[in-house]
Design a protein around this motif. Structure first.
Motif, PDB file in Angstrom:
ATOM      1  N   TRP A   3       0.931  -6.195   5.871  1.00 22.20           N
ATOM      2  CA  TRP A   3       1.019  -5.059   4.340  1.00 22.20           C
ATOM      3  C   TRP A   3       2.072  -4.597   4.813  1.00 22.20           C
ATOM      4  CZ3 TRP A   3      -2.540  -4.451   0.428  1.00 22.20           C
ATOM      5  CH2 TRP A   3      -4.010  -4.430   0.516  1.00 22.20           C
TER       6      TRP A   3
ATOM      7  N   ALA B 292       0.650  -1.336   0.309  1.00 26.28           N
ATOM      8  CA  ALA B 292      -0.069  -0.215   0.313  1.00 26.28           C
ATOM      9  C   ALA B 292       0.692   1.250  -0.074  1.00 26.28           C
ATOM     10  CB  ALA B 292      -1.055   0.239   1.257  1.00 26.28           C
TER      11      ALA B 292
ATOM     12  N   VAL C  62      -3.044  -0.554  -3.028  1.00 25.43           N
ATOM     13  CA  VAL C  62      -3.378   0.355  -2.836  1.00 25.43           C
ATOM     14  C   VAL C  62      -3.430   1.465  -2.228  1.00 25.43           C
ATOM     15  CG1 VAL C  62      -4.740   0.408  -0.331  1.00 25.43           C
ATOM     16  CG2 VAL C  62      -4.729  -1.881  -1.581  1.00 25.43           C
TER      17      VAL C  62
ATOM     18  N   ILE D 158     -10.092  -3.092   3.792  1.00 25.27           N
ATOM     19  CA  ILE D 158      -9.291  -3.084   2.717  1.00 25.27           C
ATOM     20  C   ILE D 158      -9.347  -4.917   2.625  1.00 25.27           C
ATOM     21  CG2 ILE D 158      -7.134  -3.638   2.427  1.00 25.27           C
ATOM     22  CD1 ILE D 158      -6.554  -0.641   3.210  1.00 25.27           C
TER      23      ILE D 158
END
Length: 600
Positions: free
Chosen positions: A225, A204, A397, A567
Protein backbone atom coordinates in the motif's frame (compact mmCIF):
# COMPACT_ATOMS: atom_id res chain seq x y z
CA UNK A 1 1.88 -36.28 4.51
CA UNK A 2 2.58 -37.13 0.87
CA UNK A 3 2.28 -34.41 -1.77
CA UNK A 4 -0.57 -36.22 -3.52
CA UNK A 5 -2.65 -36.21 -0.31
CA UNK A 6 -1.93 -32.54 0.29
CA UNK A 7 -1.98 -30.87 -3.12
CA UNK A 8 -4.16 -32.98 -5.44
CA UNK A 9 -7.50 -32.69 -3.54
CA UNK A 10 -7.11 -28.90 -3.46
CA UNK A 11 -5.95 -28.52 -7.08
CA UNK A 12 -2.75 -26.83 -5.98
CA UNK A 13 -0.79 -24.97 -7.08
CA UNK A 14 -3.21 -24.07 -9.90
CA UNK A 15 -5.84 -22.51 -7.60
CA UNK A 16 -3.57 -20.05 -5.85
CA UNK A 17 -2.48 -18.67 -9.22
CA UNK A 18 -5.91 -17.06 -9.56
CA UNK A 19 -5.75 -15.01 -6.37
CA UNK A 20 -3.55 -12.48 -4.60
CA UNK A 21 -3.96 -14.12 -1.18
CA UNK A 22 -4.50 -17.84 -0.64
CA UNK A 23 -5.50 -19.12 2.82
CA UNK A 24 -5.07 -22.76 3.82
CA UNK A 25 -6.45 -24.06 7.14
CA UNK A 26 -4.74 -27.13 8.58
CA UNK A 27 -5.86 -29.11 11.64
CA UNK A 28 -3.29 -31.85 11.02
CA UNK A 29 -0.35 -29.60 11.98
CA UNK A 30 1.67 -31.03 9.10
CA UNK A 31 0.93 -29.02 5.95
CA UNK A 32 2.96 -25.85 6.36
CA UNK A 33 6.44 -26.92 5.23
CA UNK A 34 5.34 -28.73 2.04
CA UNK A 35 2.99 -25.86 1.16
CA UNK A 36 5.76 -23.32 1.68
CA UNK A 37 8.15 -25.33 -0.48
CA UNK A 38 5.59 -25.72 -3.26
CA UNK A 39 4.83 -21.98 -3.10
CA UNK A 40 8.53 -21.19 -3.44
CA UNK A 41 8.88 -23.54 -6.40
CA UNK A 42 5.96 -21.97 -8.28
CA UNK A 43 6.93 -18.89 -10.30
CA UNK A 44 3.24 -18.07 -10.81
CA UNK A 45 2.45 -18.28 -7.09
CA UNK A 46 0.01 -16.05 -5.23
CA UNK A 47 1.42 -12.89 -3.69
CA UNK A 48 0.74 -13.99 -0.11
CA UNK A 49 0.24 -17.49 1.29
CA UNK A 50 -1.51 -17.79 4.66
CA UNK A 51 -1.48 -21.09 6.50
CA UNK A 52 -3.62 -21.28 9.65
CA UNK A 53 -2.68 -24.31 11.75
CA UNK A 54 -4.78 -25.30 14.76
CA UNK A 55 -3.43 -27.58 17.46
CA UNK A 56 -3.18 -28.23 21.19
CA UNK A 57 -0.45 -26.75 23.35
CA UNK A 58 1.55 -29.99 23.22
CA UNK A 59 2.12 -29.43 19.50
CA UNK A 60 4.65 -26.76 20.47
CA UNK A 61 6.73 -29.26 22.42
CA UNK A 62 8.74 -30.39 19.41
CA UNK A 63 9.95 -27.74 16.95
CA UNK A 64 11.25 -28.96 13.58
CA UNK A 65 14.68 -30.50 13.81
CA UNK A 66 17.48 -28.15 12.82
CA UNK A 67 19.29 -31.25 11.55
CA UNK A 68 16.64 -31.61 8.86
CA UNK A 69 18.01 -31.27 5.35
CA UNK A 70 15.30 -28.73 4.54
CA UNK A 71 16.42 -25.13 5.03
CA UNK A 72 12.75 -24.21 5.47
CA UNK A 73 12.51 -26.49 8.50
CA UNK A 74 15.50 -24.72 10.00
CA UNK A 75 13.85 -21.34 9.40
CA UNK A 76 10.67 -22.56 11.05
CA UNK A 77 12.64 -23.92 14.01
CA UNK A 78 14.32 -20.54 14.54
CA UNK A 79 10.94 -18.83 14.57
CA UNK A 80 9.24 -21.43 16.79
CA UNK A 81 7.03 -19.70 19.38
CA UNK A 82 7.00 -19.94 23.15
CA UNK A 83 4.85 -22.69 24.61
CA UNK A 84 1.93 -20.48 25.59
CA UNK A 85 -1.68 -20.62 24.36
CA UNK A 86 -3.14 -18.17 21.90
CA UNK A 87 -2.57 -17.13 18.31
CA UNK A 88 1.05 -16.89 17.17
CA UNK A 89 1.82 -15.24 13.82
CA UNK A 90 5.10 -16.19 12.15
CA UNK A 91 6.21 -14.47 8.94
CA UNK A 92 8.67 -15.69 6.31
CA UNK A 93 9.95 -14.63 2.90
CA UNK A 94 9.57 -10.92 3.70
CA UNK A 95 6.05 -11.45 5.00
CA UNK A 96 4.74 -13.15 1.87
CA UNK A 97 4.36 -16.49 3.66
CA UNK A 98 2.48 -16.32 6.96
CA UNK A 99 1.94 -19.14 9.44
CA UNK A 100 -0.73 -18.42 12.03
CA UNK A 101 -0.60 -20.99 14.83
CA UNK A 102 -3.79 -21.16 16.90
CA UNK A 103 -2.86 -23.03 20.06
CA UNK A 104 -5.17 -24.06 22.91
CA UNK A 105 -6.41 -26.88 25.11
CA UNK A 106 -9.24 -27.69 22.70
CA UNK A 107 -8.11 -27.18 19.09
CA UNK A 108 -11.58 -27.65 17.63
CA UNK A 109 -13.09 -25.08 19.99
CA UNK A 110 -10.26 -22.66 19.22
CA UNK A 111 -10.86 -22.98 15.49
CA UNK A 112 -14.41 -21.72 15.98
CA UNK A 113 -13.06 -18.57 17.68
CA UNK A 114 -10.94 -17.46 14.71
CA UNK A 115 -12.08 -15.20 11.92
CA UNK A 116 -10.92 -15.72 8.34
CA UNK A 117 -11.92 -16.62 4.80
CA UNK A 118 -10.39 -19.94 3.79
CA UNK A 119 -9.66 -21.34 0.34
CA UNK A 120 -8.77 -24.87 1.51
CA UNK A 121 -9.05 -27.05 4.62
CA UNK A 122 -6.94 -30.08 5.55
CA UNK A 123 -8.51 -32.09 8.37
CA UNK A 124 -8.26 -35.14 10.53
CA UNK A 125 -11.60 -36.92 10.58
CA UNK A 126 -13.44 -36.90 13.93
CA UNK A 127 -16.22 -39.12 15.27
CA UNK A 128 -18.58 -36.17 15.91
CA UNK A 129 -17.75 -33.57 13.25
CA UNK A 130 -20.89 -31.41 13.45
CA UNK A 131 -19.31 -28.49 15.31
CA UNK A 132 -16.20 -28.67 13.16
CA UNK A 133 -18.17 -28.57 9.91
CA UNK A 134 -20.21 -25.59 11.11
CA UNK A 135 -16.92 -23.76 11.68
CA UNK A 136 -15.73 -24.68 8.20
CA UNK A 137 -18.95 -23.30 6.71
CA UNK A 138 -18.48 -20.00 8.57
CA UNK A 139 -14.99 -19.59 7.11
CA UNK A 140 -15.27 -21.10 3.63
CA UNK A 141 -14.69 -18.90 0.62
CA UNK A 142 -16.39 -19.57 -2.70
CA UNK A 143 -15.42 -23.03 -3.87
CA UNK A 144 -13.26 -23.75 -0.83
CA UNK A 145 -12.05 -27.34 -0.77
CA UNK A 146 -11.93 -29.79 2.13
CA UNK A 147 -9.78 -32.88 2.41
CA UNK A 148 -10.31 -35.11 5.45
CA UNK A 149 -8.07 -38.10 6.06
CA UNK A 150 -8.50 -40.97 8.47
CA UNK A 151 -6.26 -43.86 9.46
CA UNK A 152 -9.22 -46.23 9.02
CA UNK A 153 -12.60 -46.07 7.30
CA UNK A 154 -14.08 -42.57 7.34
CA UNK A 155 -17.04 -42.15 9.69
CA UNK A 156 -20.30 -41.57 7.84
CA UNK A 157 -21.27 -38.65 10.13
CA UNK A 158 -18.49 -36.58 8.54
CA UNK A 159 -20.04 -36.78 5.09
CA UNK A 160 -23.48 -35.93 6.46
CA UNK A 161 -22.11 -33.03 8.54
CA UNK A 162 -20.28 -31.57 5.55
CA UNK A 163 -23.31 -31.83 3.30
CA UNK A 164 -25.61 -30.25 5.87
CA UNK A 165 -23.10 -27.39 6.22
CA UNK A 166 -23.14 -26.54 2.52
CA UNK A 167 -20.33 -28.72 1.16
CA UNK A 168 -20.63 -31.00 -1.85
CA UNK A 169 -18.71 -34.26 -1.46
CA UNK A 170 -16.72 -35.08 -4.60
CA UNK A 171 -16.05 -38.38 -6.41
CA UNK A 172 -12.35 -38.17 -5.47
CA UNK A 173 -13.26 -39.61 -2.06
CA UNK A 174 -11.91 -43.00 -0.95
CA UNK A 175 -12.51 -45.18 2.10
CA UNK A 176 -9.91 -43.20 4.04
CA UNK A 177 -10.13 -39.80 2.38
CA UNK A 178 -13.06 -37.49 1.80
CA UNK A 179 -12.89 -34.53 -0.59
CA UNK A 180 -15.54 -31.79 -0.71
CA UNK A 181 -16.14 -28.32 -2.07
CA UNK A 182 -18.14 -25.47 -0.55
CA UNK A 183 -21.20 -25.09 -2.79
CA UNK A 184 -24.19 -24.27 -0.57
CA UNK A 185 -27.65 -24.48 -2.12
CA UNK A 186 -29.17 -22.49 0.76
CA UNK A 187 -27.92 -19.96 3.29
CA UNK A 188 -25.76 -21.76 5.85
CA UNK A 189 -24.27 -18.84 7.78
CA UNK A 190 -25.34 -15.55 9.30
CA UNK A 191 -22.30 -13.51 8.27
CA UNK A 192 -19.96 -13.62 5.32
CA UNK A 193 -16.32 -14.25 6.25
CA UNK A 194 -13.84 -11.38 5.79
CA UNK A 195 -13.28 -9.87 2.36
CA UNK A 196 -10.70 -7.27 1.30
CA UNK A 197 -11.72 -3.64 1.46
CA UNK A 198 -13.42 -2.86 -1.86
CA UNK A 199 -11.04 -0.45 -3.54
CA UNK A 200 -9.34 -0.26 -6.90
CA UNK A 201 -6.32 1.64 -5.55
CA UNK A 202 -4.13 0.48 -2.69
CA UNK A 203 -3.79 3.88 -1.05
CA UNK A 204 -4.42 4.84 2.56
CA UNK A 205 -4.29 7.86 4.86
CA UNK A 206 -2.99 7.34 8.39
CA UNK A 207 -3.53 10.22 10.84
CA UNK A 208 -1.10 10.26 13.76
CA UNK A 209 2.62 9.47 13.61
CA UNK A 210 3.08 7.94 17.04
CA UNK A 211 3.54 4.26 17.84
CA UNK A 212 0.15 3.30 16.44
CA UNK A 213 0.29 5.32 13.23
CA UNK A 214 3.86 4.35 12.38
CA UNK A 215 3.08 0.67 12.98
CA UNK A 216 -0.05 0.79 10.80
CA UNK A 217 1.85 2.61 8.04
CA UNK A 218 4.59 -0.01 8.16
CA UNK A 219 2.25 -3.01 7.99
CA UNK A 220 0.30 -1.53 5.08
CA UNK A 221 3.49 -0.57 3.24
CA UNK A 222 4.76 -4.12 3.67
CA UNK A 223 1.63 -5.27 1.83
CA UNK A 224 2.23 -2.90 -1.07
CA UNK A 225 0.00 0.00 0.00
CA UNK A 226 0.98 3.62 -0.53
CA UNK A 227 0.41 5.53 2.71
CA UNK A 228 0.11 9.24 3.43
CA UNK A 229 1.05 9.69 7.09
CA UNK A 230 -0.22 12.94 8.60
CA UNK A 231 0.81 14.47 11.94
CA UNK A 232 0.48 17.90 13.53
CA UNK A 233 4.07 17.87 14.80
CA UNK A 234 7.25 18.54 12.86
CA UNK A 235 8.56 15.02 13.49
CA UNK A 236 7.04 11.60 14.30
CA UNK A 237 6.80 10.35 17.89
CA UNK A 238 6.42 13.72 19.60
CA UNK A 239 3.65 13.02 22.13
CA UNK A 240 3.69 10.02 24.49
CA UNK A 241 5.74 8.14 21.89
CA UNK A 242 8.51 10.69 22.46
CA UNK A 243 9.29 9.57 26.01
CA UNK A 244 12.99 8.70 26.55
CA UNK A 245 12.09 5.04 27.06
CA UNK A 246 9.06 2.86 27.61
CA UNK A 247 8.63 -0.52 29.26
CA UNK A 248 7.06 -3.54 27.60
CA UNK A 249 5.85 -6.76 29.17
CA UNK A 250 2.75 -8.98 29.21
CA UNK A 251 0.49 -9.21 32.23
CA UNK A 252 -0.20 -12.30 34.32
CA UNK A 253 -3.47 -12.62 36.23
CA UNK A 254 -4.82 -15.29 38.50
CA UNK A 255 -7.12 -16.21 35.61
CA UNK A 256 -6.30 -16.01 31.91
CA UNK A 257 -8.50 -12.98 31.34
CA UNK A 258 -9.19 -11.22 28.05
CA UNK A 259 -6.74 -8.48 29.08
CA UNK A 260 -4.04 -11.04 29.87
CA UNK A 261 -4.58 -12.88 26.58
CA UNK A 262 -4.62 -9.68 24.55
CA UNK A 263 -1.49 -8.34 26.20
CA UNK A 264 0.28 -11.67 25.71
CA UNK A 265 -0.60 -11.65 22.01
CA UNK A 266 0.60 -8.06 21.64
CA UNK A 267 3.82 -8.68 23.53
CA UNK A 268 4.77 -11.76 21.51
CA UNK A 269 3.93 -10.18 18.17
CA UNK A 270 5.82 -6.99 19.04
CA UNK A 271 8.93 -9.04 19.85
CA UNK A 272 8.80 -10.60 16.38
CA UNK A 273 8.34 -7.30 14.58
CA UNK A 274 11.08 -5.58 16.58
CA UNK A 275 13.45 -8.45 15.90
CA UNK A 276 12.75 -8.08 12.18
CA UNK A 277 13.62 -4.37 12.39
CA UNK A 278 16.80 -5.13 14.32
CA UNK A 279 17.74 -7.79 11.77
CA UNK A 280 17.43 -5.00 9.18
CA UNK A 281 20.07 -3.07 11.20
CA UNK A 282 17.78 -0.60 12.95
CA UNK A 283 18.84 0.29 16.51
CA UNK A 284 15.74 0.31 18.71
CA UNK A 285 17.73 0.93 21.91
CA UNK A 286 16.12 -2.14 23.43
CA UNK A 287 17.34 -3.44 26.80
CA UNK A 288 18.28 -7.11 27.06
CA UNK A 289 18.26 -7.85 30.81
CA UNK A 290 14.56 -8.69 31.13
CA UNK A 291 12.01 -6.88 33.28
CA UNK A 292 11.04 -7.38 36.91
CA UNK A 293 7.51 -6.74 38.19
CA UNK A 294 7.11 -6.18 41.93
CA UNK A 295 3.88 -7.43 43.49
CA UNK A 296 1.64 -4.97 45.32
CA UNK A 297 1.54 -7.27 48.37
CA UNK A 298 3.31 -10.48 49.47
CA UNK A 299 -0.04 -12.26 49.08
CA UNK A 300 -0.23 -11.15 45.45
CA UNK A 301 3.28 -12.48 44.87
CA UNK A 302 2.25 -15.88 46.25
CA UNK A 303 -1.00 -15.93 44.25
CA UNK A 304 0.74 -15.08 40.98
CA UNK A 305 3.44 -17.67 41.62
CA UNK A 306 0.64 -20.25 41.97
CA UNK A 307 -1.00 -19.00 38.77
CA UNK A 308 2.27 -19.25 36.84
CA UNK A 309 2.62 -22.86 37.99
CA UNK A 310 -1.03 -23.65 37.24
CA UNK A 311 -0.82 -22.31 33.70
CA UNK A 312 2.55 -24.04 33.22
CA UNK A 313 4.07 -20.95 31.62
CA UNK A 314 7.60 -21.62 30.35
CA UNK A 315 10.49 -19.93 32.12
CA UNK A 316 11.35 -17.96 28.98
CA UNK A 317 7.96 -16.26 29.32
CA UNK A 318 7.70 -15.56 33.06
CA UNK A 319 9.33 -16.71 36.31
CA UNK A 320 8.08 -16.22 39.89
CA UNK A 321 10.54 -14.37 42.13
CA UNK A 322 10.95 -14.35 45.89
CA UNK A 323 12.08 -11.08 47.43
CA UNK A 324 15.64 -12.36 47.63
CA UNK A 325 15.58 -13.58 44.02
CA UNK A 326 14.08 -10.30 42.84
CA UNK A 327 16.67 -8.24 44.72
CA UNK A 328 19.47 -10.26 43.17
CA UNK A 329 17.93 -9.90 39.71
CA UNK A 330 17.43 -6.14 40.09
CA UNK A 331 20.83 -5.41 41.62
CA UNK A 332 19.12 -3.35 44.36
CA UNK A 333 16.95 -4.23 47.33
CA UNK A 334 13.24 -4.67 46.49
CA UNK A 335 10.30 -4.41 48.87
CA UNK A 336 8.56 -7.65 47.89
CA UNK A 337 8.77 -10.60 45.56
CA UNK A 338 7.14 -10.63 42.17
CA UNK A 339 7.76 -12.13 38.76
CA UNK A 340 10.37 -11.75 36.04
CA UNK A 341 9.83 -11.50 32.28
CA UNK A 342 13.08 -12.57 30.56
CA UNK A 343 11.93 -11.10 27.22
CA UNK A 344 10.43 -7.93 28.71
CA UNK A 345 12.38 -4.72 29.05
CA UNK A 346 12.64 -1.13 27.92
CA UNK A 347 12.86 0.33 24.43
CA UNK A 348 12.87 3.72 22.73
CA UNK A 349 9.40 4.38 21.27
CA UNK A 350 10.81 7.07 18.98
CA UNK A 351 13.44 4.64 17.67
CA UNK A 352 10.72 2.08 16.93
CA UNK A 353 8.72 4.69 15.01
CA UNK A 354 11.78 5.84 13.06
CA UNK A 355 12.71 2.26 12.15
CA UNK A 356 9.20 1.44 10.93
CA UNK A 357 9.06 4.54 8.75
CA UNK A 358 12.56 3.95 7.37
CA UNK A 359 11.69 0.33 6.59
CA UNK A 360 8.65 1.41 4.55
CA UNK A 361 10.09 4.70 3.26
CA UNK A 362 9.50 3.84 -0.40
CA UNK A 363 5.74 3.65 0.16
CA UNK A 364 5.15 6.07 3.06
CA UNK A 365 4.79 9.80 2.42
CA UNK A 366 4.95 11.83 5.67
CA UNK A 367 2.96 15.07 5.91
CA UNK A 368 4.25 16.71 9.10
CA UNK A 369 3.22 20.04 10.62
CA UNK A 370 -0.28 19.30 9.34
CA UNK A 371 -3.36 19.20 11.55
CA UNK A 372 -6.51 17.43 10.45
CA UNK A 373 -9.63 19.19 11.68
CA UNK A 374 -12.26 17.31 9.67
CA UNK A 375 -12.70 14.12 7.67
CA UNK A 376 -15.38 13.31 5.10
CA UNK A 377 -16.49 10.37 2.98
CA UNK A 378 -18.25 10.63 -0.37
CA UNK A 379 -19.28 6.97 -0.46
CA UNK A 380 -16.02 5.91 -2.06
CA UNK A 381 -13.13 8.14 -0.94
CA UNK A 382 -12.05 9.51 2.46
CA UNK A 383 -10.69 13.05 2.56
CA UNK A 384 -8.77 14.83 5.34
CA UNK A 385 -9.21 18.62 5.62
CA UNK A 386 -7.25 21.33 7.44
CA UNK A 387 -8.65 24.19 9.53
CA UNK A 388 -9.13 26.35 6.42
CA UNK A 389 -11.19 23.69 4.71
CA UNK A 390 -8.33 22.80 2.40
CA UNK A 391 -7.87 19.22 1.25
CA UNK A 392 -4.81 17.54 2.76
CA UNK A 393 -5.11 14.06 1.26
CA UNK A 394 -7.67 11.62 -0.11
CA UNK A 395 -7.74 7.82 -0.28
CA UNK A 396 -10.26 4.97 -0.11
CA UNK A 397 -8.91 3.85 3.28
CA UNK A 398 -8.26 5.97 6.37
CA UNK A 399 -6.85 4.92 9.74
CA UNK A 400 -7.18 7.21 12.76
CA UNK A 401 -4.22 6.73 15.09
CA UNK A 402 -4.38 10.16 16.69
CA UNK A 403 -5.50 9.40 20.25
CA UNK A 404 -8.12 11.86 21.54
CA UNK A 405 -8.69 13.42 18.15
CA UNK A 406 -9.87 10.10 16.73
CA UNK A 407 -13.02 10.15 18.85
CA UNK A 408 -13.57 13.82 17.99
CA UNK A 409 -13.20 13.37 14.24
CA UNK A 410 -15.65 10.47 14.18
CA UNK A 411 -18.06 11.71 16.86
CA UNK A 412 -17.94 8.37 18.67
CA UNK A 413 -20.97 7.54 20.79
CA UNK A 414 -20.70 8.34 24.48
CA UNK A 415 -17.33 10.17 24.40
CA UNK A 416 -15.56 6.96 25.44
CA UNK A 417 -12.01 8.33 25.77
CA UNK A 418 -10.36 10.40 28.49
CA UNK A 419 -7.01 12.13 28.78
CA UNK A 420 -4.44 11.14 31.39
CA UNK A 421 -1.53 13.45 32.11
CA UNK A 422 1.70 11.58 32.83
CA UNK A 423 4.81 13.29 34.21
CA UNK A 424 8.13 11.47 34.04
CA UNK A 425 11.25 12.10 36.09
CA UNK A 426 14.86 11.58 35.05
CA UNK A 427 17.22 11.10 38.01
CA UNK A 428 20.83 12.08 37.51
CA UNK A 429 22.28 9.96 40.32
CA UNK A 430 20.67 7.94 43.08
CA UNK A 431 20.37 4.52 44.64
CA UNK A 432 19.15 3.37 41.22
CA UNK A 433 22.65 3.61 39.77
CA UNK A 434 23.06 -0.11 40.50
CA UNK A 435 19.75 -1.07 38.90
CA UNK A 436 20.35 -3.83 36.34
CA UNK A 437 16.95 -4.14 34.68
CA UNK A 438 13.70 -2.20 34.37
CA UNK A 439 11.38 -2.62 37.35
CA UNK A 440 7.61 -2.05 37.28
CA UNK A 441 4.85 -2.21 39.86
CA UNK A 442 3.32 0.80 41.60
CA UNK A 443 5.48 2.86 39.27
CA UNK A 444 8.42 2.03 37.05
CA UNK A 445 12.17 2.58 36.98
CA UNK A 446 14.34 2.21 33.89
CA UNK A 447 18.14 2.39 34.03
CA UNK A 448 19.47 4.73 31.33
CA UNK A 449 23.18 4.03 31.84
CA UNK A 450 25.22 7.23 31.87
CA UNK A 451 22.01 9.23 31.51
CA UNK A 452 20.77 8.16 34.97
CA UNK A 453 17.38 6.54 35.52
CA UNK A 454 13.86 7.21 34.26
CA UNK A 455 11.02 6.87 36.78
CA UNK A 456 7.31 7.54 36.60
CA UNK A 457 4.68 8.18 35.93
CA UNK A 458 1.90 10.26 37.40
CA UNK A 459 -1.66 9.42 36.43
CA UNK A 460 -3.60 12.68 36.37
CA UNK A 461 -7.02 12.14 34.77
CA UNK A 462 -8.40 15.03 32.72
CA UNK A 463 -5.57 17.34 33.79
CA UNK A 464 -4.48 19.45 30.79
CA UNK A 465 -1.43 21.03 32.44
CA UNK A 466 1.83 20.73 30.50
CA UNK A 467 4.02 22.28 33.22
CA UNK A 468 6.64 20.22 35.05
CA UNK A 469 5.63 20.04 38.73
CA UNK A 470 7.75 19.36 41.78
CA UNK A 471 4.79 17.54 43.27
CA UNK A 472 4.87 15.19 40.29
CA UNK A 473 8.57 14.43 40.84
CA UNK A 474 7.90 13.72 44.53
CA UNK A 475 5.01 11.42 43.61
CA UNK A 476 7.18 9.48 41.17
CA UNK A 477 9.97 9.10 43.71
CA UNK A 478 7.48 7.96 46.35
CA UNK A 479 5.93 5.35 44.05
CA UNK A 480 9.26 3.87 43.05
CA UNK A 481 10.54 3.98 46.64
CA UNK A 482 7.59 1.77 47.53
CA UNK A 483 9.17 -0.89 45.29
CA UNK A 484 12.86 -0.04 45.77
CA UNK A 485 13.21 1.13 49.40
CA UNK A 486 16.77 2.44 49.13
CA UNK A 487 15.53 5.27 46.93
CA UNK A 488 13.77 6.86 49.92
CA UNK A 489 17.06 7.19 51.83
CA UNK A 490 19.41 8.13 49.03
CA UNK A 491 20.42 11.62 47.93
CA UNK A 492 19.36 12.25 44.37
CA UNK A 493 19.36 14.90 41.71
CA UNK A 494 16.50 15.43 39.30
CA UNK A 495 17.94 16.08 35.87
CA UNK A 496 14.76 16.52 33.84
CA UNK A 497 11.03 15.96 33.59
CA UNK A 498 8.62 15.43 30.75
CA UNK A 499 4.83 15.56 30.43
CA UNK A 500 2.89 13.51 27.92
CA UNK A 501 -0.80 12.70 27.62
CA UNK A 502 -2.22 9.22 27.34
CA UNK A 503 -5.61 8.38 25.91
CA UNK A 504 -7.68 5.79 27.80
CA UNK A 505 -11.18 4.32 27.74
CA UNK A 506 -13.44 3.58 30.68
CA UNK A 507 -12.72 -0.16 30.41
CA UNK A 508 -8.96 0.46 29.94
CA UNK A 509 -8.97 -1.51 26.68
CA UNK A 510 -7.74 0.04 23.42
CA UNK A 511 -9.83 0.99 20.39
CA UNK A 512 -8.67 -1.12 17.45
CA UNK A 513 -10.56 -2.00 14.28
CA UNK A 514 -13.20 -0.75 11.87
CA UNK A 515 -15.55 2.02 12.96
CA UNK A 516 -19.28 1.43 13.04
CA UNK A 517 -21.66 3.46 10.91
CA UNK A 518 -23.37 5.09 13.88
CA UNK A 519 -26.00 6.86 11.78
CA UNK A 520 -27.13 3.57 10.25
CA UNK A 521 -27.02 1.91 13.66
CA UNK A 522 -29.28 4.59 15.15
CA UNK A 523 -31.70 4.23 12.27
CA UNK A 524 -31.89 0.46 12.87
CA UNK A 525 -31.64 0.64 16.67
CA UNK A 526 -34.61 -1.66 17.32
CA UNK A 527 -33.33 -4.39 15.00
CA UNK A 528 -29.87 -4.13 16.59
CA UNK A 529 -31.06 -4.44 20.18
CA UNK A 530 -29.68 -7.98 20.34
CA UNK A 531 -26.77 -7.38 17.99
CA UNK A 532 -23.29 -8.83 18.05
CA UNK A 533 -20.25 -6.94 16.68
CA UNK A 534 -20.52 -8.60 13.27
CA UNK A 535 -24.15 -7.42 13.00
CA UNK A 536 -23.25 -3.73 13.15
CA UNK A 537 -23.13 -1.64 9.99
CA UNK A 538 -19.59 -0.41 9.40
CA UNK A 539 -17.98 2.69 7.89
CA UNK A 540 -16.42 1.52 4.65
CA UNK A 541 -12.66 2.02 4.73
CA UNK A 542 -12.46 3.75 8.15
CA UNK A 543 -10.42 2.19 10.95
CA UNK A 544 -8.99 3.23 14.31
CA UNK A 545 -5.97 2.42 16.49
CA UNK A 546 -5.95 4.57 19.62
CA UNK A 547 -6.61 4.73 23.40
CA UNK A 548 -3.63 2.53 24.25
CA UNK A 549 -3.15 4.11 27.68
CA UNK A 550 0.28 3.12 28.99
CA UNK A 551 0.51 -0.01 26.82
CA UNK A 552 1.25 1.49 23.43
CA UNK A 553 4.46 -0.49 23.01
CA UNK A 554 2.67 -3.79 23.60
CA UNK A 555 -0.49 -3.06 21.63
CA UNK A 556 0.64 -0.92 18.69
CA UNK A 557 2.16 -3.62 16.47
CA UNK A 558 -0.70 -6.02 17.14
CA UNK A 559 -3.20 -3.27 16.35
CA UNK A 560 -1.43 -2.55 13.08
CA UNK A 561 -1.46 -6.19 12.02
CA UNK A 562 -5.13 -6.62 12.95
CA UNK A 563 -6.15 -3.53 10.96
CA UNK A 564 -4.00 -4.50 7.96
CA UNK A 565 -5.56 -7.98 8.08
CA UNK A 566 -9.06 -6.50 8.20
CA UNK A 567 -8.33 -4.20 5.27
CA UNK A 568 -6.84 -7.05 3.23
CA UNK A 569 -9.41 -9.70 4.16
CA UNK A 570 -6.67 -11.86 5.68
CA UNK A 571 -6.98 -14.12 8.75
CA UNK A 572 -7.17 -12.04 11.91
CA UNK A 573 -4.14 -12.13 14.18
CA UNK A 574 -6.21 -12.71 17.35
CA UNK A 575 -9.35 -14.60 18.26
CA UNK A 576 -12.61 -12.87 17.40
CA UNK A 577 -13.64 -12.51 21.05
CA UNK A 578 -10.44 -10.54 21.72
CA UNK A 579 -11.10 -8.36 18.69
CA UNK A 580 -14.64 -7.76 20.02
CA UNK A 581 -13.19 -6.58 23.34
CA UNK A 582 -11.23 -3.81 21.59
CA UNK A 583 -13.76 -2.99 18.86
CA UNK A 584 -14.23 0.82 18.55
CA UNK A 585 -17.97 0.12 18.35
CA UNK A 586 -18.24 -1.77 21.64
CA UNK A 587 -19.70 1.14 23.63
CA UNK A 588 -22.27 1.80 20.92
CA UNK A 589 -23.13 -1.91 20.88
CA UNK A 590 -23.62 -1.92 24.65
CA UNK A 591 -25.96 1.07 24.41
CA UNK A 592 -27.97 -0.63 21.65
CA UNK A 593 -28.32 -3.79 23.72
CA UNK A 594 -29.48 -1.80 26.75
CA UNK A 595 -32.02 0.16 24.71
CA UNK A 596 -30.25 3.47 25.40
CA UNK A 597 -30.43 4.60 21.76
CA UNK A 598 -33.71 5.52 20.15
CA UNK A 599 -34.25 4.88 16.47
CA UNK A 600 -33.44 7.96 14.41
Amino acid sequence: MTESLLFTPHDLPARWRRTRVFTFVDTTFSAFLPLWQRWRDDEARCDRLHVVAVATLNALNDPPSTDDASPLAAELARAWPMRVPGVHRLEFDEGRVVLTLAIGDDAEALLSKLWLRADAFQLHATDDPRKLCKSLARFAGDGATVCANASGPLPMPLRRALESSGFECLPAATDTRLVARFAPRWRVRRHEPPLPCATSTREAIVIGAGLAGCAVSSRLADRGWRVTLIDRHALPARDASGNPAGVFHPIVWRDDSVAARLTRAGFLYALRRWQALEDAHHDLRRSDAGLLQIADTPEDADALAAAIARFAYPSEYVQPMTRADASHMAGVDVARGGWFFPRGGAISPAAVCAAQLADGAARITPRMNTEVTRIAHDGRIWTAFDSNGGEIARAPVMVLANAHDAARLTGLYGTPTRSVRGQLTVLESSALDALRAPVVGEGYAVPLGADGALIGATYDIDDPGRDIREAGHRENIGRVAGMLPELAHSPMHIRAGRVAFRCVTSDRMPMIGQFADESAARRDARQLAGAWPLDLPRMSGLYGAFAFGSRGLVWATLAAELIASQIEGEPWVIERELADAIDPARFLLKALRHGEIDAA
